[in-house]
Design an enzyme around this catalytic site. Structure first.
Site, PDB file in Angstrom:
ATOM      1  N   LYS A  13       0.832  -1.218   0.000  1.00 45.29           N
ATOM      2  CA  LYS A  13       0.000   0.000   0.000  1.00 45.29           C
ATOM      3  C   LYS A  13       0.864   1.265   0.000  1.00 45.29           C
ATOM      4  O   LYS A  13       0.594   2.201  -0.743  1.00 45.29           O
ATOM      5  CB  LYS A  13      -0.918   0.025   1.246  1.00 45.29           C
ATOM      6  CG  LYS A  13      -1.887  -1.134   1.325  1.00 45.29           C
ATOM      7  CD  LYS A  13      -2.830  -1.013   2.519  1.00 45.29           C
ATOM      8  CE  LYS A  13      -2.164  -1.073   3.872  1.00 45.29           C
ATOM      9  NZ  LYS A  13      -1.542  -2.375   4.196  1.00 45.29           N
ATOM     10  N   ARG A  88      -9.135   0.857   9.123  1.00 47.71           N
ATOM     11  CA  ARG A  88      -8.639  -0.483   9.446  1.00 47.71           C
ATOM     12  C   ARG A  88      -9.702  -1.322  10.150  1.00 47.71           C
ATOM     13  O   ARG A  88      -9.488  -2.497  10.396  1.00 47.71           O
ATOM     14  CB  ARG A  88      -7.526  -0.303  10.416  1.00 47.71           C
ATOM     15  CG  ARG A  88      -6.081  -0.603  10.349  1.00 47.71           C
ATOM     16  CD  ARG A  88      -5.284  -1.149   9.357  1.00 47.71           C
ATOM     17  NE  ARG A  88      -3.994  -1.574   9.789  1.00 47.71           N
ATOM     18  CZ  ARG A  88      -2.858  -0.933   9.541  1.00 47.71           C
ATOM     19  NH1 ARG A  88      -2.831   0.202   8.905  1.00 47.71           N
ATOM     20  NH2 ARG A  88      -1.724  -1.465   9.907  1.00 47.71           N
ATOM     21  N   ARG A 127      11.905  -6.436   5.388  1.00 47.28           N
ATOM     22  CA  ARG A 127      11.743  -4.983   5.270  1.00 47.28           C
ATOM     23  C   ARG A 127      12.545  -4.279   6.374  1.00 47.28           C
ATOM     24  O   ARG A 127      12.601  -4.740   7.502  1.00 47.28           O
ATOM     25  CB  ARG A 127      10.257  -4.625   5.411  1.00 47.28           C
ATOM     26  CG  ARG A 127       9.976  -3.154   5.260  1.00 47.28           C
ATOM     27  CD  ARG A 127       8.577  -2.906   4.751  1.00 47.28           C
ATOM     28  NE  ARG A 127       7.573  -2.977   5.788  1.00 47.28           N
ATOM     29  CZ  ARG A 127       6.285  -2.718   5.573  1.00 47.28           C
ATOM     30  NH1 ARG A 127       5.857  -2.415   4.357  1.00 47.28           N
ATOM     31  NH2 ARG A 127       5.419  -2.795   6.540  1.00 47.28           N
TER      32      ARG A 127
HETATM   33  P1  AMP Z   1       1.184   0.235   9.228  1.00 46.62           P
HETATM   34  O1  AMP Z   1       2.466   0.958   9.006  1.00 46.62           O
HETATM   35  O2  AMP Z   1       0.041   0.765   8.434  1.00 46.62           O
HETATM   36  O3  AMP Z   1       1.329  -1.263   9.108  1.00 46.62           O
HETATM   37  O4  AMP Z   1       0.779   0.523  10.756  1.00 46.62           O
HETATM   38  C1  AMP Z   1       1.607   0.143  11.826  1.00 46.62           C
HETATM   39  C2  AMP Z   1       0.802   0.022  13.093  1.00 46.62           C
HETATM   40  O5  AMP Z   1       0.187   1.286  13.411  1.00 46.62           O
HETATM   41  C3  AMP Z   1      -0.353  -0.961  13.047  1.00 46.62           C
HETATM   42  O6  AMP Z   1       0.047  -2.302  13.301  1.00 46.62           O
HETATM   43  C4  AMP Z   1      -1.250  -0.417  14.150  1.00 46.62           C
HETATM   44  O7  AMP Z   1      -0.739  -0.720  15.435  1.00 46.62           O
HETATM   45  C5  AMP Z   1      -1.116   1.080  13.956  1.00 46.62           C
HETATM   46  N1  AMP Z   1      -2.100   1.616  12.994  1.00 46.62           N
HETATM   47  C6  AMP Z   1      -1.851   2.190  11.781  1.00 46.62           C
HETATM   48  N2  AMP Z   1      -2.980   2.567  11.186  1.00 46.62           N
HETATM   49  C7  AMP Z   1      -3.985   2.231  12.036  1.00 46.62           C
HETATM   50  C8  AMP Z   1      -5.401   2.349  11.974  1.00 46.62           C
HETATM   51  N3  AMP Z   1      -6.039   2.902  10.928  1.00 46.62           N
HETATM   52  N4  AMP Z   1      -6.121   1.868  13.031  1.00 46.62           N
HETATM   53  C9  AMP Z   1      -5.529   1.341  14.110  1.00 46.62           C
HETATM   54  N5  AMP Z   1      -4.183   1.176  14.219  1.00 46.62           N
HETATM   55  C10 AMP Z   1      -3.421   1.622  13.198  1.00 46.62           C
END
Ligand code: AMP
Length: 215
Positions: A13, A88, A127
């Protein structure tokens, strides 16, 4: 363009969002980047989010909606936005629907990037991320290592494995995705917005999105 990017952690993404910003000046909004920046800065938001993130759990919906409610109304969103990692959960999607209606914005589509689990696991374990909260450049030890080992090409900060990218945290994040986030595909199907792209190459995903926007 005003897009939601759906897909499991590691589906690409962020990479796709960055490439799309170059097409028409739409901004990438990554809740993960915002939260990691807050953790690195030691802000109240960061302190509230950190433990959830390290465990691979979702941060509570209220915190996320607090961030996004104001972020989507900033001036740079007027050209368009690419939502990367948000919504999410179904409550986030419902709150987003109300928010967008209130501010008079219509989404173009919700792109579901569908990548096989073995590819996702390989990508996430290899990564690496720049630890500077303002940079957060992404590398991959196999396919895209930094020029100098462990050092970010862009800002010179350390390039590290994220705390939530250990094998244990990754499998928990994927379970959380299946339980809480995958149902959003049905939610946006009901809204008539889903376009599923099954591709592991970001260029293929971009081309599919371009074709759909042009149709
Ligand atoms: P990502 O980089 O998008 O994988 O996000 C890393 C972490 O941030 C996730 O595993 C969640 O702990 C938190 N996070 C990011 N976006 C959200 C969201 N929309 N809702 C809840 N937690 C989020």
């Amino acid at each position: 363009m005003k897009l939601i990017l759906l897909g499991a952690p590691g589906a690409g993404k962020g990479t796709v969002a960055k490439l799309l910003t170059e097409l028409d000046g739409s901004v990438q909004i990554s809740t993960g980047d915002i939260l990691r920046g807050a953790v690195a800065a030691g802000s109240d938001l960061g302190k509230q989010a950190q433990d959830f993130m390290n465990r691979g759990d979702l941060v509570p919906d209220e915190l996320i909606m607090g961030i996004m409610g104001s972020r989507l109304q900033e001036d740079d969103c007027s050209k368009g936005f690419l939502l990367d990692g948000f919504p999410r959960t179904i409550p986030q999607a419902e709150a987003l629907k109300v928010l967008l209606k209130d501010i008079g914005i219509t989404l173009d589509m919700a792109v579901n990037i569908d990548v096989p689990r073995d590819v996702i696991l390989d990508r996430l374990t290899t990564r690496r991320t720049c630890e500077n909260g303002d940079c957060q450049a992404i590398y991959n030890v196999k396919s895209n290592p930094p020029k100098e080992e462990g050092k970010c090409d862009k800002c010179g900060s350390a390039v590290v494995q994220r705390a939530d990218e250990t094998t244990e945290a990754i499998s928990h994040r994927l379970e959380t995705y299946n339980e809480k986030t995958a149902p959003l595909i049905g939610f946006y199907e009901n809204e008539g917005l889903v376009v599923t792209v099954s591709a592991t190459s970001s260029d293929d995903v971009i081309n599919a999105i371009k074709a759909k926007l042009a149709s």
